[in-house]
Design a protein around this motif. Structure first.
Motif, PDB file in Angstrom:
ATOM      1  N   SER A   1       4.767  -8.800   0.056  1.00  0.00           N
ATOM      2  CA  SER A   1       4.903  -7.924   1.227  1.00  0.00           C
ATOM      3  C   SER A   1       3.538  -7.460   1.695  1.00  0.00           C
ATOM      4  O   SER A   1       2.620  -7.239   0.902  1.00  0.00           O
ATOM      5  N   LYS A   2       3.408  -7.282   3.007  1.00  0.00           N
ATOM      6  CA  LYS A   2       2.163  -6.761   3.573  1.00  0.00           C
ATOM      7  C   LYS A   2       2.265  -5.246   3.671  1.00  0.00           C
ATOM      8  O   LYS A   2       3.277  -4.716   4.127  1.00  0.00           O
ATOM      9  N   GLY A   3       1.236  -4.569   3.227  1.00  0.00           N
ATOM     10  CA  GLY A   3       1.213  -3.116   3.294  1.00  0.00           C
ATOM     11  C   GLY A   3      -0.150  -2.599   2.872  1.00  0.00           C
ATOM     12  O   GLY A   3      -1.138  -3.350   2.838  1.00  0.00           O
ATOM     13  N   GLU A   4      -0.216  -1.316   2.535  1.00  0.00           N
ATOM     14  CA  GLU A   4      -1.492  -0.714   2.124  1.00  0.00           C
ATOM     15  C   GLU A   4      -1.720  -0.951   0.639  1.00  0.00           C
ATOM     16  O   GLU A   4      -0.828  -0.723  -0.179  1.00  0.00           O
ATOM     17  N   ILE A   5      -2.918  -1.410   0.302  1.00  0.00           N
ATOM     18  CA  ILE A   5      -3.221  -1.649  -1.111  1.00  0.00           C
ATOM     19  C   ILE A   5      -3.732  -0.366  -1.767  1.00  0.00           C
ATOM     20  O   ILE A   5      -4.526   0.376  -1.187  1.00  0.00           O
TER      21      ILE A   5
ATOM     22  N   GLU B   1      -1.247  -1.969  -6.272  1.00  0.00           N
ATOM     23  CA  GLU B   1       0.109  -1.866  -5.753  1.00  0.00           C
ATOM     24  C   GLU B   1       0.028  -2.063  -4.244  1.00  0.00           C
ATOM     25  O   GLU B   1      -0.999  -1.769  -3.641  1.00  0.00           O
ATOM     26  N   ILE B   2       1.118  -2.516  -3.646  1.00  0.00           N
ATOM     27  CA  ILE B   2       1.227  -2.542  -2.182  1.00  0.00           C
ATOM     28  C   ILE B   2       2.328  -1.556  -1.802  1.00  0.00           C
ATOM     29  O   ILE B   2       3.450  -1.644  -2.311  1.00  0.00           O
TER      30      ILE B   2
ATOM     31  N   MET C   1      -5.226 -10.804  -3.922  1.00  0.00           N
ATOM     32  CA  MET C   1      -4.915 -10.052  -2.710  1.00  0.00           C
ATOM     33  C   MET C   1      -5.331 -10.885  -1.501  1.00  0.00           C
ATOM     34  O   MET C   1      -6.323 -11.621  -1.569  1.00  0.00           O
TER      35      MET C   1
ATOM     36  N   ILE D   1      -5.063  -2.925   4.621  1.00  0.00           N
ATOM     37  CA  ILE D   1      -3.808  -3.673   4.689  1.00  0.00           C
ATOM     38  C   ILE D   1      -3.990  -5.046   4.048  1.00  0.00           C
ATOM     39  O   ILE D   1      -4.891  -5.812   4.412  1.00  0.00           O
ATOM     40  N   SER D   2      -3.115  -5.361   3.083  1.00  0.00           N
ATOM     41  CA  SER D   2      -3.214  -6.623   2.358  1.00  0.00           C
ATOM     42  C   SER D   2      -1.844  -6.963   1.769  1.00  0.00           C
ATOM     43  O   SER D   2      -0.847  -6.319   2.079  1.00  0.00           O
ATOM     44  N   SER D   3      -1.787  -7.992   0.926  1.00  0.00           N
ATOM     45  CA  SER D   3      -0.574  -8.349   0.189  1.00  0.00           C
ATOM     46  C   SER D   3      -1.006  -8.936  -1.148  1.00  0.00           C
ATOM     47  O   SER D   3      -2.186  -9.263  -1.334  1.00  0.00           O
ATOM     48  N   LEU D   4      -0.057  -9.087  -2.083  1.00  0.00           N
ATOM     49  CA  LEU D   4      -0.385  -9.567  -3.424  1.00  0.00           C
ATOM     50  C   LEU D   4       0.356 -10.867  -3.739  1.00  0.00           C
ATOM     51  O   LEU D   4       1.535 -11.018  -3.407  1.00  0.00           O
TER      52      LEU D   4
END
Length: 434
Positions: free
Chosen positions: A279-283, A265-266, A320, A303-306
Protein backbone atom coordinates in the motif's frame (compact mmCIF):
# COMPACT_ATOMS: atom_id res chain seq x y z
CA UNK A 1 31.60 -9.76 -2.67
CA UNK A 2 28.27 -8.04 -3.31
CA UNK A 3 27.22 -7.48 0.32
CA UNK A 4 28.95 -5.74 3.19
CA UNK A 5 27.09 -7.71 5.91
CA UNK A 6 25.25 -10.68 4.35
CA UNK A 7 24.30 -12.08 7.77
CA UNK A 8 21.78 -9.21 8.14
CA UNK A 9 21.21 -8.10 4.55
CA UNK A 10 20.21 -11.64 3.48
CA UNK A 11 18.60 -12.78 6.75
CA UNK A 12 15.41 -14.90 6.67
CA UNK A 13 12.16 -13.10 7.51
CA UNK A 14 11.69 -15.28 10.61
CA UNK A 15 15.15 -14.44 11.94
CA UNK A 16 14.72 -10.72 11.13
CA UNK A 17 11.42 -10.69 13.03
CA UNK A 18 13.18 -12.25 16.02
CA UNK A 19 16.00 -9.66 15.92
CA UNK A 20 13.59 -6.75 15.48
CA UNK A 21 11.29 -7.94 18.30
CA UNK A 22 14.17 -8.32 20.74
CA UNK A 23 15.57 -4.88 19.89
CA UNK A 24 12.16 -3.20 19.91
CA UNK A 25 11.37 -4.49 23.40
CA UNK A 26 14.73 -3.23 24.66
CA UNK A 27 14.27 0.20 22.99
CA UNK A 28 10.79 0.70 24.46
CA UNK A 29 12.12 -0.05 27.95
CA UNK A 30 14.98 2.42 27.49
CA UNK A 31 12.86 5.31 26.25
CA UNK A 32 10.21 4.72 28.94
CA UNK A 33 12.77 4.87 31.75
CA UNK A 34 15.15 7.49 30.30
CA UNK A 35 13.01 9.94 28.31
CA UNK A 36 10.26 11.73 30.30
CA UNK A 37 8.52 12.80 27.05
CA UNK A 38 8.02 9.18 25.96
CA UNK A 39 7.09 8.02 29.44
CA UNK A 40 4.35 10.65 29.57
CA UNK A 41 3.06 9.83 26.07
CA UNK A 42 2.96 6.10 26.83
CA UNK A 43 1.24 6.64 30.15
CA UNK A 44 -1.36 8.83 28.46
CA UNK A 45 -2.16 5.85 26.20
CA UNK A 46 -2.14 3.48 29.18
CA UNK A 47 0.92 1.58 27.90
CA UNK A 48 3.80 0.13 29.88
CA UNK A 49 6.97 -1.43 28.45
CA UNK A 50 5.71 -4.91 29.40
CA UNK A 51 2.80 -4.48 26.98
CA UNK A 52 5.17 -4.61 24.00
CA UNK A 53 5.90 -8.29 23.32
CA UNK A 54 5.90 -8.53 19.50
CA UNK A 55 6.11 -6.45 16.31
CA UNK A 56 2.30 -6.54 16.23
CA UNK A 57 2.34 -4.45 19.40
CA UNK A 58 4.28 -1.65 17.67
CA UNK A 59 1.00 -0.05 16.56
CA UNK A 60 0.02 0.45 20.22
CA UNK A 61 2.85 2.94 20.70
CA UNK A 62 2.43 6.72 20.21
CA UNK A 63 3.77 8.49 17.12
CA UNK A 64 6.68 10.92 17.28
CA UNK A 65 6.51 14.13 15.25
CA UNK A 66 9.16 16.65 14.21
CA UNK A 67 7.34 19.09 16.50
CA UNK A 68 8.20 16.84 19.47
CA UNK A 69 11.90 17.47 18.80
CA UNK A 70 11.24 21.21 18.65
CA UNK A 71 9.14 21.18 21.82
CA UNK A 72 11.95 19.40 23.70
CA UNK A 73 14.76 21.46 22.06
CA UNK A 74 17.64 20.93 22.26
CA UNK A 75 18.27 17.72 24.24
CA UNK A 76 14.90 16.72 25.71
CA UNK A 77 14.51 13.49 23.71
CA UNK A 78 18.04 12.24 24.37
CA UNK A 79 18.07 8.87 26.14
CA UNK A 80 21.69 9.07 27.29
CA UNK A 81 23.42 11.65 29.51
CA UNK A 82 25.21 14.41 27.58
CA UNK A 83 28.54 13.05 28.83
CA UNK A 84 27.97 10.04 26.52
CA UNK A 85 26.98 12.12 23.48
CA UNK A 86 30.05 12.43 21.24
CA UNK A 87 28.48 14.14 18.21
CA UNK A 88 25.68 16.65 17.70
CA UNK A 89 24.11 17.38 14.30
CA UNK A 90 21.11 19.53 13.43
CA UNK A 91 18.75 20.25 10.57
CA UNK A 92 16.71 23.38 9.89
CA UNK A 93 13.16 23.75 11.16
CA UNK A 94 10.13 25.73 10.04
CA UNK A 95 10.76 28.72 12.31
CA UNK A 96 14.53 28.70 12.41
CA UNK A 97 14.65 26.43 15.50
CA UNK A 98 16.79 23.48 14.51
CA UNK A 99 16.04 19.80 14.98
CA UNK A 100 18.92 18.55 17.12
CA UNK A 101 20.20 14.97 16.97
CA UNK A 102 22.84 13.37 19.18
CA UNK A 103 25.05 10.30 18.74
CA UNK A 104 26.90 8.09 21.22
CA UNK A 105 30.07 6.25 20.14
CA UNK A 106 27.93 3.19 19.41
CA UNK A 107 25.56 5.31 17.29
CA UNK A 108 28.49 6.55 15.19
CA UNK A 109 29.53 2.92 14.77
CA UNK A 110 25.98 1.99 13.66
CA UNK A 111 25.98 4.90 11.22
CA UNK A 112 29.26 3.72 9.69
CA UNK A 113 27.80 0.20 9.39
CA UNK A 114 24.61 1.19 7.52
CA UNK A 115 26.54 3.54 5.23
CA UNK A 116 29.06 0.77 4.48
CA UNK A 117 26.13 -1.37 3.32
CA UNK A 118 24.84 1.55 1.23
CA UNK A 119 28.18 2.01 -0.52
CA UNK A 120 28.43 -1.72 -1.21
CA UNK A 121 25.00 -1.44 -2.85
CA UNK A 122 26.64 0.96 -5.32
CA UNK A 123 29.50 -1.45 -5.98
CA UNK A 124 32.07 0.25 -3.74
CA UNK A 125 34.81 -1.70 -1.95
CA UNK A 126 38.20 -1.17 -0.30
CA UNK A 127 39.74 -0.30 -3.68
CA UNK A 128 37.28 2.55 -4.33
CA UNK A 129 38.07 6.27 -4.28
CA UNK A 130 34.97 7.95 -2.87
CA UNK A 131 34.56 11.70 -3.44
CA UNK A 132 32.18 13.10 -0.81
CA UNK A 133 30.63 16.25 -2.27
CA UNK A 134 27.80 16.44 0.24
CA UNK A 135 28.15 19.28 2.73
CA UNK A 136 30.05 18.66 5.96
CA UNK A 137 29.13 20.40 9.23
CA UNK A 138 25.79 20.22 11.04
CA UNK A 139 24.22 18.59 7.95
CA UNK A 140 24.54 14.80 8.32
CA UNK A 141 25.25 14.05 4.65
CA UNK A 142 28.99 14.56 4.36
CA UNK A 143 30.17 12.86 7.53
CA UNK A 144 27.65 10.01 7.15
CA UNK A 145 29.05 8.95 3.77
CA UNK A 146 32.57 9.60 5.07
CA UNK A 147 32.14 7.10 7.95
CA UNK A 148 30.81 4.40 5.63
CA UNK A 149 33.65 4.89 3.16
CA UNK A 150 36.23 4.59 5.94
CA UNK A 151 34.49 1.51 7.34
CA UNK A 152 34.88 -0.42 4.06
CA UNK A 153 38.50 0.69 3.77
CA UNK A 154 38.00 2.88 0.72
CA UNK A 155 40.04 6.02 0.03
CA UNK A 156 37.92 9.02 1.07
CA UNK A 157 38.17 12.38 -0.71
CA UNK A 158 36.33 14.75 1.73
CA UNK A 159 35.90 17.68 -0.65
CA UNK A 160 32.41 18.81 0.53
CA UNK A 161 30.16 20.84 -1.82
CA UNK A 162 30.93 23.67 -4.24
CA UNK A 163 33.97 24.76 -6.25
CA UNK A 164 32.84 22.60 -9.14
CA UNK A 165 35.85 23.03 -11.45
CA UNK A 166 38.12 21.92 -8.63
CA UNK A 167 35.80 18.95 -7.95
CA UNK A 168 36.18 17.85 -11.56
CA UNK A 169 39.94 18.33 -11.61
CA UNK A 170 40.27 16.26 -8.44
CA UNK A 171 38.02 13.56 -9.90
CA UNK A 172 40.33 13.37 -12.87
CA UNK A 173 43.65 13.61 -11.00
CA UNK A 174 42.79 11.44 -7.99
CA UNK A 175 40.95 8.71 -9.90
CA UNK A 176 37.57 9.09 -8.15
CA UNK A 177 35.40 6.00 -8.70
CA UNK A 178 32.33 6.84 -6.56
CA UNK A 179 30.69 10.28 -6.38
CA UNK A 180 28.44 11.18 -3.43
CA UNK A 181 26.33 14.35 -3.73
CA UNK A 182 22.81 15.57 -4.52
CA UNK A 183 21.50 14.46 -7.93
CA UNK A 184 21.05 18.05 -9.11
CA UNK A 185 24.69 18.78 -8.26
CA UNK A 186 25.79 15.67 -10.19
CA UNK A 187 24.07 17.06 -13.29
CA UNK A 188 25.67 20.45 -12.71
CA UNK A 189 29.07 18.73 -12.53
CA UNK A 190 28.30 17.10 -15.90
CA UNK A 191 27.47 20.53 -17.39
CA UNK A 192 30.67 22.13 -16.10
CA UNK A 193 32.70 19.17 -17.38
CA UNK A 194 31.34 19.83 -20.86
CA UNK A 195 32.23 23.54 -20.56
CA UNK A 196 35.76 22.55 -19.48
CA UNK A 197 36.07 20.16 -22.41
CA UNK A 198 36.56 17.14 -20.13
CA UNK A 199 34.97 13.94 -21.45
CA UNK A 200 33.47 11.30 -19.16
CA UNK A 201 35.95 8.78 -20.64
CA UNK A 202 38.77 10.78 -19.04
CA UNK A 203 37.41 9.96 -15.58
CA UNK A 204 37.35 6.67 -13.70
CA UNK A 205 33.87 7.23 -12.23
CA UNK A 206 31.82 4.04 -11.86
CA UNK A 207 28.86 4.98 -9.68
CA UNK A 208 27.15 7.74 -7.72
CA UNK A 209 25.16 7.66 -4.46
CA UNK A 210 22.67 10.47 -4.72
CA UNK A 211 20.15 11.67 -2.16
CA UNK A 212 18.95 14.61 0.02
CA UNK A 213 16.37 15.71 -2.57
CA UNK A 214 13.67 14.15 -4.77
CA UNK A 215 14.73 13.15 -8.28
CA UNK A 216 13.08 11.39 -11.18
CA UNK A 217 14.07 8.39 -13.29
CA UNK A 218 14.51 10.73 -16.26
CA UNK A 219 17.06 12.71 -14.22
CA UNK A 220 18.76 9.41 -13.33
CA UNK A 221 19.05 8.47 -17.02
CA UNK A 222 20.54 11.85 -17.84
CA UNK A 223 23.12 11.58 -15.03
CA UNK A 224 24.05 8.05 -16.08
CA UNK A 225 24.45 9.02 -19.73
CA UNK A 226 26.37 12.24 -19.16
CA UNK A 227 28.71 10.90 -16.48
CA UNK A 228 28.85 7.29 -17.68
CA UNK A 229 28.01 5.84 -14.27
CA UNK A 230 25.49 3.77 -12.29
CA UNK A 231 23.32 6.28 -10.37
CA UNK A 232 21.59 4.96 -7.26
CA UNK A 233 19.15 6.64 -4.89
CA UNK A 234 19.91 6.72 -1.17
CA UNK A 235 17.53 7.74 1.62
CA UNK A 236 18.01 9.04 5.12
CA UNK A 237 16.77 11.49 7.73
CA UNK A 238 18.87 13.26 10.34
CA UNK A 239 16.33 12.28 12.99
CA UNK A 240 16.64 8.57 12.19
CA UNK A 241 20.44 8.53 11.71
CA UNK A 242 21.30 10.50 8.56
CA UNK A 243 22.12 8.90 5.19
CA UNK A 244 22.17 5.11 5.33
CA UNK A 245 18.57 4.35 6.29
CA UNK A 246 17.88 2.84 2.84
CA UNK A 247 19.56 2.46 -0.53
CA UNK A 248 18.95 1.12 -3.99
CA UNK A 249 21.18 -1.63 -5.38
CA UNK A 250 22.28 -1.99 -9.01
CA UNK A 251 18.84 -3.39 -9.96
CA UNK A 252 17.09 -0.14 -8.91
CA UNK A 253 13.88 -1.87 -7.79
CA UNK A 254 13.31 0.01 -4.55
CA UNK A 255 15.55 1.06 -1.67
CA UNK A 256 16.74 -1.61 0.75
CA UNK A 257 15.93 -0.53 4.33
CA UNK A 258 18.47 -1.56 6.98
CA UNK A 259 15.63 -3.02 9.00
CA UNK A 260 17.76 -4.63 11.70
CA UNK A 261 18.24 -1.00 12.80
CA UNK A 262 15.05 0.74 11.61
CA UNK A 263 11.56 -0.80 11.57
CA UNK A 264 9.38 0.72 8.82
CA UNK A 265 5.60 0.99 8.72
CA UNK A 266 3.28 2.47 6.10
CA UNK A 267 0.30 4.35 7.54
CA UNK A 268 -2.66 6.25 6.20
CA UNK A 269 -1.59 9.84 6.99
CA UNK A 270 -5.17 10.84 7.82
CA UNK A 271 -6.52 7.88 9.82
CA UNK A 272 -3.04 6.86 11.10
CA UNK A 273 -3.98 3.21 10.55
CA UNK A 274 -1.19 0.81 9.54
CA UNK A 275 -1.59 -0.26 5.90
CA UNK A 276 -0.76 -3.72 4.46
CA UNK A 277 2.46 -4.36 2.46
CA UNK A 278 2.31 -2.86 -1.03
CA UNK A 279 0.00 0.00 0.00
CA UNK A 280 1.08 3.57 -0.66
CA UNK A 281 1.10 5.86 2.34
CA UNK A 282 3.34 7.72 4.79
CA UNK A 283 6.46 5.88 5.88
CA UNK A 284 7.08 5.77 9.63
CA UNK A 285 10.32 4.60 11.28
CA UNK A 286 11.17 3.20 14.72
CA UNK A 287 14.88 3.07 15.57
CA UNK A 288 15.82 -0.11 17.45
CA UNK A 289 19.58 0.21 17.98
CA UNK A 290 20.14 3.94 18.53
CA UNK A 291 21.27 5.02 22.00
CA UNK A 292 21.50 8.83 21.95
CA UNK A 293 18.21 9.68 20.23
CA UNK A 294 15.99 6.61 19.85
CA UNK A 295 12.71 7.50 18.13
CA UNK A 296 9.44 5.60 18.31
CA UNK A 297 7.17 5.62 15.23
CA UNK A 298 8.63 8.80 13.72
CA UNK A 299 6.32 10.42 11.16
CA UNK A 300 8.56 11.19 8.15
CA UNK A 301 5.78 12.79 6.00
CA UNK A 302 7.33 10.97 3.01
CA UNK A 303 5.00 8.96 0.74
CA UNK A 304 6.23 5.48 -0.16
CA UNK A 305 5.30 1.76 -0.06
CA UNK A 306 6.99 -1.43 1.16
CA UNK A 307 7.94 -4.60 -0.74
CA UNK A 308 8.98 -7.68 1.29
CA UNK A 309 9.89 -9.91 -1.68
CA UNK A 310 13.49 -11.00 -2.11
CA UNK A 311 15.39 -8.71 -4.49
CA UNK A 312 17.19 -9.94 -7.60
CA UNK A 313 20.45 -8.95 -5.88
CA UNK A 314 19.82 -11.57 -3.18
CA UNK A 315 19.08 -9.18 -0.33
CA UNK A 316 16.01 -10.13 1.70
CA UNK A 317 15.61 -6.89 3.64
CA UNK A 318 12.44 -4.94 2.87
CA UNK A 319 12.48 -2.36 0.06
CA UNK A 320 10.74 1.01 0.05
CA UNK A 321 9.63 2.58 -3.21
CA UNK A 322 11.21 5.86 -4.31
CA UNK A 323 9.56 8.68 -2.32
CA UNK A 324 6.76 10.08 -4.49
CA UNK A 325 5.78 13.14 -2.43
CA UNK A 326 5.10 14.48 1.03
CA UNK A 327 2.10 14.92 3.29
CA UNK A 328 3.14 18.42 4.38
CA UNK A 329 4.17 21.62 2.60
CA UNK A 330 7.92 21.14 2.84
CA UNK A 331 9.98 21.76 -0.29
CA UNK A 332 13.45 20.36 -0.90
CA UNK A 333 15.54 22.88 -2.84
CA UNK A 334 19.18 22.05 -3.60
CA UNK A 335 19.13 19.50 -0.76
CA UNK A 336 17.81 22.00 1.80
CA UNK A 337 14.45 21.63 3.55
CA UNK A 338 12.39 24.78 2.95
CA UNK A 339 9.02 25.55 4.52
CA UNK A 340 6.88 28.46 3.29
CA UNK A 341 6.41 29.42 6.94
CA UNK A 342 10.15 30.17 7.17
CA UNK A 343 9.76 32.82 4.46
CA UNK A 344 6.69 34.13 6.23
CA UNK A 345 8.65 34.50 9.48
CA UNK A 346 11.35 36.50 7.69
CA UNK A 347 8.79 38.88 6.14
CA UNK A 348 6.96 39.37 9.42
CA UNK A 349 10.20 40.14 11.25
CA UNK A 350 11.20 42.75 8.66
CA UNK A 351 7.65 44.13 8.74
CA UNK A 352 7.89 46.53 5.80
CA UNK A 353 5.86 44.61 3.22
CA UNK A 354 2.32 43.24 2.90
CA UNK A 355 1.89 39.68 4.31
CA UNK A 356 1.23 38.20 0.87
CA UNK A 357 3.98 36.19 -0.81
CA UNK A 358 4.52 33.48 -3.41
CA UNK A 359 7.41 31.05 -3.82
CA UNK A 360 8.29 30.12 -7.39
CA UNK A 361 10.57 27.08 -7.60
CA UNK A 362 12.10 26.21 -10.95
CA UNK A 363 15.10 24.48 -12.44
CA UNK A 364 17.67 26.27 -14.59
CA UNK A 365 19.77 23.66 -16.29
CA UNK A 366 20.32 21.19 -13.47
CA UNK A 367 20.09 23.44 -10.40
CA UNK A 368 16.94 24.39 -8.49
CA UNK A 369 16.10 28.09 -8.24
CA UNK A 370 13.90 29.92 -5.76
CA UNK A 371 12.18 33.22 -6.51
CA UNK A 372 10.15 34.95 -3.81
CA UNK A 373 7.44 37.41 -4.82
CA UNK A 374 6.39 39.77 -2.03
CA UNK A 375 3.58 42.31 -2.26
CA UNK A 376 4.35 45.92 -1.49
CA UNK A 377 2.02 47.99 0.66
CA UNK A 378 0.25 50.96 -0.99
CA UNK A 379 2.70 53.30 0.76
CA UNK A 380 5.73 51.42 -0.57
CA UNK A 381 4.31 51.46 -4.09
CA UNK A 382 5.00 55.19 -4.30
CA UNK A 383 8.56 54.87 -2.92
CA UNK A 384 11.54 55.51 -5.15
CA UNK A 385 13.20 52.59 -6.93
CA UNK A 386 16.33 52.77 -4.76
CA UNK A 387 14.26 52.29 -1.59
CA UNK A 388 12.48 49.25 -3.08
CA UNK A 389 15.81 47.73 -4.12
CA UNK A 390 17.14 48.19 -0.57
CA UNK A 391 14.17 46.30 0.88
CA UNK A 392 14.57 43.50 -1.70
CA UNK A 393 18.24 43.20 -0.78
CA UNK A 394 17.43 43.06 2.93
CA UNK A 395 14.79 40.35 2.46
CA UNK A 396 17.19 38.38 0.23
CA UNK A 397 19.90 38.54 2.90
CA UNK A 398 17.55 37.45 5.70
CA UNK A 399 16.25 34.51 3.62
CA UNK A 400 19.80 33.38 2.89
CA UNK A 401 20.70 33.62 6.59
CA UNK A 402 17.57 31.72 7.69
CA UNK A 403 17.44 29.01 5.00
CA UNK A 404 21.06 28.70 3.99
CA UNK A 405 20.21 29.04 0.27
CA UNK A 406 20.10 32.00 -2.07
CA UNK A 407 16.81 33.30 -3.48
CA UNK A 408 15.80 35.99 -5.93
CA UNK A 409 13.40 38.48 -4.30
CA UNK A 410 10.92 40.52 -6.33
CA UNK A 411 8.64 43.16 -4.78
CA UNK A 412 5.38 43.25 -6.75
CA UNK A 413 2.45 45.67 -6.91
CA UNK A 414 -0.36 45.42 -4.33
CA UNK A 415 -3.06 42.81 -5.18
CA UNK A 416 -0.74 41.04 -7.65
CA UNK A 417 -0.74 37.73 -5.75
CA UNK A 418 -3.93 35.70 -6.10
CA UNK A 419 -6.14 35.51 -3.01
CA UNK A 420 -7.93 32.36 -1.92
CA UNK A 421 -10.82 31.72 0.42
CA UNK A 422 -9.36 28.36 1.28
CA UNK A 423 -5.74 27.46 1.94
CA UNK A 424 -3.49 30.12 0.43
CA UNK A 425 -1.46 28.99 -2.56
CA UNK A 426 2.06 29.80 -1.44
CA UNK A 427 4.10 27.70 -3.88
CA UNK A 428 4.36 27.27 -7.64
CA UNK A 429 6.76 24.41 -8.36
CA UNK A 430 7.74 24.44 -12.03
CA UNK A 431 10.45 21.80 -11.77
CA UNK A 432 9.97 19.09 -14.42
CA UNK A 433 9.69 15.41 -13.38
CA UNK A 434 10.48 16.11 -9.78
Amino acid sequence: MEYWNPAYECMSREEMTRVQTERLIDTVKRVFHNVPHYRRKMQEKGIEPGDIKSLEDLKKLPFTYKQDLRDTYPYGLFAKPLSEIVRIHASSGTTGKQTVVGYTRKDIDTWAEVMARTLYCAGANMNSFIQVAYGYGLFTGGLGVHYGAERIGASVIPISGGNTKRQIQIMKDFGTTILACTPSYALFIAEVMEEMGIKKEELQLEAGVFGAEPWSDSMRKEIEERLGILAIDIYGLSEIIGPGVASECKYKCGLHIQEDHFIPEIIDPVTEEVLPPGSKGEIVFTTITKEGLPLIRYRTRDISSLNYEKCECGRTIVRMSKVSGRTDDMLIIRGVNVFPSQIESVLLEIGETAPHYLLIVDREGTLDTLEVWVEMTQNMFSDEVKRIEEIEKRIRGEIETTLGISAKVKLVEPKTIERSEGKAKRVIDKRPNR
